[in-house]
Design a protein around this motif. Structure first.
Motif, PDB file in Angstrom:
ATOM      1  N   UNK A  53       0.842  -1.195   0.000  1.00  0.00           N
ATOM      2  CA  UNK A  53       0.000   0.000   0.000  1.00  0.00           C
ATOM      3  C   UNK A  53       0.877   1.244   0.000  1.00  0.00           C
ATOM      4  N   UNK A  54       0.593   2.189  -0.895  1.00  0.00           N
ATOM      5  CA  UNK A  54       1.279   3.471  -0.932  1.00  0.00           C
ATOM      6  C   UNK A  54       0.452   4.459  -0.131  1.00  0.00           C
ATOM      7  N   UNK A  55       1.082   5.117   0.804  1.00  0.00           N
ATOM      8  CA  UNK A  55       0.377   6.064   1.659  1.00  0.00           C
ATOM      9  C   UNK A  55       0.246   7.405   0.946  1.00  0.00           C
ATOM     10  N   UNK A  56      -0.974   7.871   0.774  1.00  0.00           N
ATOM     11  CA  UNK A  56      -1.242   9.186   0.174  1.00  0.00           C
ATOM     12  C   UNK A  56      -1.792  10.099   1.260  1.00  0.00           C
ATOM     13  N   UNK A  57      -1.138  11.215   1.456  1.00  0.00           N
ATOM     14  CA  UNK A  57      -1.507  12.127   2.532  1.00  0.00           C
ATOM     15  C   UNK A  57      -2.631  13.041   2.051  1.00  0.00           C
ATOM     16  N   UNK A  94     -18.417  21.021  10.410  1.00  0.00           N
ATOM     17  CA  UNK A  94     -19.769  20.662  10.836  1.00  0.00           C
ATOM     18  C   UNK A  94     -19.935  19.150  10.947  1.00  0.00           C
ATOM     19  N   UNK A  95     -19.525  18.427   9.907  1.00  0.00           N
ATOM     20  CA  UNK A  95     -19.723  16.979   9.910  1.00  0.00           C
ATOM     21  C   UNK A  95     -18.838  16.292  10.942  1.00  0.00           C
ATOM     22  N   UNK A  96     -17.668  16.860  11.233  1.00  0.00           N
ATOM     23  CA  UNK A  96     -16.834  16.286  12.283  1.00  0.00           C
ATOM     24  C   UNK A  96     -17.517  16.401  13.634  1.00  0.00           C
ATOM     25  N   UNK A  97     -18.236  17.500  13.846  1.00  0.00           N
ATOM     26  CA  UNK A  97     -18.910  17.703  15.124  1.00  0.00           C
ATOM     27  C   UNK A  97     -20.186  16.885  15.250  1.00  0.00           C
ATOM     28  N   UNK A  98     -20.942  16.776  14.157  1.00  0.00           N
ATOM     29  CA  UNK A  98     -22.196  16.028  14.271  1.00  0.00           C
ATOM     30  C   UNK A  98     -21.978  14.544  14.041  1.00  0.00           C
ATOM     31  N   UNK A  99     -20.815  14.171  13.488  1.00  0.00           N
ATOM     32  CA  UNK A  99     -20.463  12.767  13.269  1.00  0.00           C
ATOM     33  C   UNK A  99     -21.555  12.007  12.528  1.00  0.00           C
ATOM     34  N   UNK A 100     -22.137  12.710  11.552  1.00  0.00           N
ATOM     35  CA  UNK A 100     -23.144  12.121  10.678  1.00  0.00           C
ATOM     36  C   UNK A 100     -24.410  11.676  11.403  1.00  0.00           C
ATOM     37  N   UNK A 101     -24.593  12.131  12.647  1.00  0.00           N
ATOM     38  CA  UNK A 101     -25.826  11.812  13.353  1.00  0.00           C
ATOM     39  C   UNK A 101     -26.801  12.966  13.180  1.00  0.00           C
ATOM     40  N   UNK A 102     -28.066  12.656  13.314  1.00  0.00           N
ATOM     41  CA  UNK A 102     -29.081  13.698  13.180  1.00  0.00           C
ATOM     42  C   UNK A 102     -28.906  14.717  14.294  1.00  0.00           C
ATOM     43  N   UNK A 229      -8.411  15.012  15.408  1.00  0.00           N
ATOM     44  CA  UNK A 229      -9.551  14.157  15.061  1.00  0.00           C
ATOM     45  C   UNK A 229     -10.039  14.456  13.650  1.00  0.00           C
ATOM     46  N   UNK A 230     -10.032  15.729  13.280  1.00  0.00           N
ATOM     47  CA  UNK A 230     -10.458  16.148  11.947  1.00  0.00           C
ATOM     48  C   UNK A 230      -9.600  15.500  10.859  1.00  0.00           C
ATOM     49  N   UNK A 231      -8.290  15.336  11.134  1.00  0.00           N
ATOM     50  CA  UNK A 231      -7.350  14.805  10.147  1.00  0.00           C
ATOM     51  C   UNK A 231      -7.023  13.341  10.370  1.00  0.00           C
ATOM     52  N   UNK A 232      -7.713  12.701  11.302  1.00  0.00           N
ATOM     53  CA  UNK A 232      -7.432  11.294  11.589  1.00  0.00           C
ATOM     54  C   UNK A 232      -7.605  10.441  10.343  1.00  0.00           C
ATOM     55  N   UNK A 233      -6.607   9.592  10.082  1.00  0.00           N
ATOM     56  CA  UNK A 233      -6.599   8.827   8.834  1.00  0.00           C
ATOM     57  C   UNK A 233      -7.732   7.811   8.767  1.00  0.00           C
ATOM     58  N   UNK A 234      -8.272   7.413   9.906  1.00  0.00           N
ATOM     59  CA  UNK A 234      -9.307   6.378   9.917  1.00  0.00           C
ATOM     60  C   UNK A 234     -10.733   6.927   9.941  1.00  0.00           C
ATOM     61  N   UNK A 235     -10.911   8.197  10.305  1.00  0.00           N
ATOM     62  CA  UNK A 235     -12.285   8.667  10.395  1.00  0.00           C
ATOM     63  C   UNK A 235     -12.473  10.160  10.377  1.00  0.00           C
ATOM     64  N   UNK A 236     -11.400  10.927  10.256  1.00  0.00           N
ATOM     65  CA  UNK A 236     -11.537  12.378  10.223  1.00  0.00           C
ATOM     66  C   UNK A 236     -12.184  12.855   8.939  1.00  0.00           C
ATOM     67  N   UNK A 237     -13.051  13.854   9.034  1.00  0.00           N
ATOM     68  CA  UNK A 237     -13.743  14.320   7.830  1.00  0.00           C
ATOM     69  C   UNK A 237     -12.788  14.969   6.836  1.00  0.00           C
ATOM     70  N   UNK A 238     -11.694  15.579   7.326  1.00  0.00           N
ATOM     71  CA  UNK A 238     -10.724  16.168   6.403  1.00  0.00           C
ATOM     72  C   UNK A 238      -9.983  15.084   5.620  1.00  0.00           C
TER      73      UNK A 238
END
Length: 268
Positions: A53-57, A94-102, A229-238
């Protein structure tokens, strides 16, 4: 006299950023892919990584980090990150804060943001939005519901140029366990929302910060915990949304908006 802590220009001026060889302007990292120079670094980052796997930032690169650090210094926050547009910054925050919940929002004028809040969030993500007169704190209080997550406003609203009472809104947010997001596009170097209680500050850098009307870019400022958290590779929205800013554009904005035309040492 204005204290250095509350003076954005002093905070930027005191941010020492140099290139690889001591040059006054930070080096430009013109690369989208990177390698881990030590094997254990990758294994610590990705415990289950595959060697092919090649890591792309996708969230950015060192040139973006230089600009992000300058924006954080300007706003007086622990950290920041930059995006390819102001809407990229707003959507990611916005999406990082609401975490896709209503959840539930309050916002004020601007046609593109209104489209996002009035159409995209309710229709695509089932996120409820309520528009209020942000200058009326009683209306803000009345609009809060049990599922409210965010109060969103602008320091100076576009296009009506109304002024938000950020300390009052911050108190409301804190009293109800909400996040106050403030768009400071119109008033950087004039107002520092984070120092008045805002939890997150966003920008369209196309306007005041860049000042040349020759770019499209955005920024998100907040705590180190939130930006990480925003830039987290596993779940950050950024990371998931991929609003990365081009490093050449980052360098251009940084030089035009942040640095004096002489070395820091010469000013001592």
């Amino acid at each position: 006299m204005t204290s250095k802590k509350s003076d954005p220009s002093s905070r930027i001026f005191d941010l020492l950023q140099f290139g690889e060889f001591g040059d006054v302007n930070p080096s430009i990292t013109d690369s989208a892919t990177y390698t881990f120079l030590q094997a254990h670094t990758m294994s610590d980052t990705f415990p289950d990584y595959r060697k092919d796997v090649i890591f792309i930032h996708a969230t950015g690169n060192p040139s973006n980090k230089y600009l992000a650090d300058a924006i954080a210094a300007m706003e007086g926050t622990e950290a920041a990150w930059v995006t390819a547009s102001g809407m990229g910054a707003i959507t990611s925050a916005i999406l990082q804060n609401c975490q896709y919940r209503r959840s539930y929002r309050m916002q004020h004028h601007n046609v593109w943001r209104n489209l996002c809040f009035s159409q995209q969030l309710p229709q695509k993500f089932r996120i409820e939005v309520t528009f209020v007169d942000i200058t009326d704190t009683h209306a803000v209080l009345k609009a809060i519901r049990p599922n409210t997550k965010i109060i969103y406003t602008e320091t100076m609203t576009n296009p009506l140029l109304q002024i938000s009472d950020i300390p009052a809104l911050a108190k409301i947010a804190n009293d109800h366990g909400l996040k106050l997001i403030v768009d400071n596009t119109f008033t950087p170097m004039i107002v520092s929302p984070a120092l008045q209680g805002a939890h997150i500050v966003v920008h369209s850098m196309t306007k005041f910060i860049n000042g040349k009307n020759d770019c499209v870019a955005g920024a998100i400022c907040g705590t180190k915990e939130f930006i990480d958290a925003l830039c987290d590779v596993n779940g950050g929205t950024a990371m998931l949304l991929g609003p990365a800013l081009d490093p050449l554009r980052s360098s251009s904005i940084l030089k035009k908006s942040s640095y004096p035309p002489y070395p820091y040492e010469a000013a001592q």
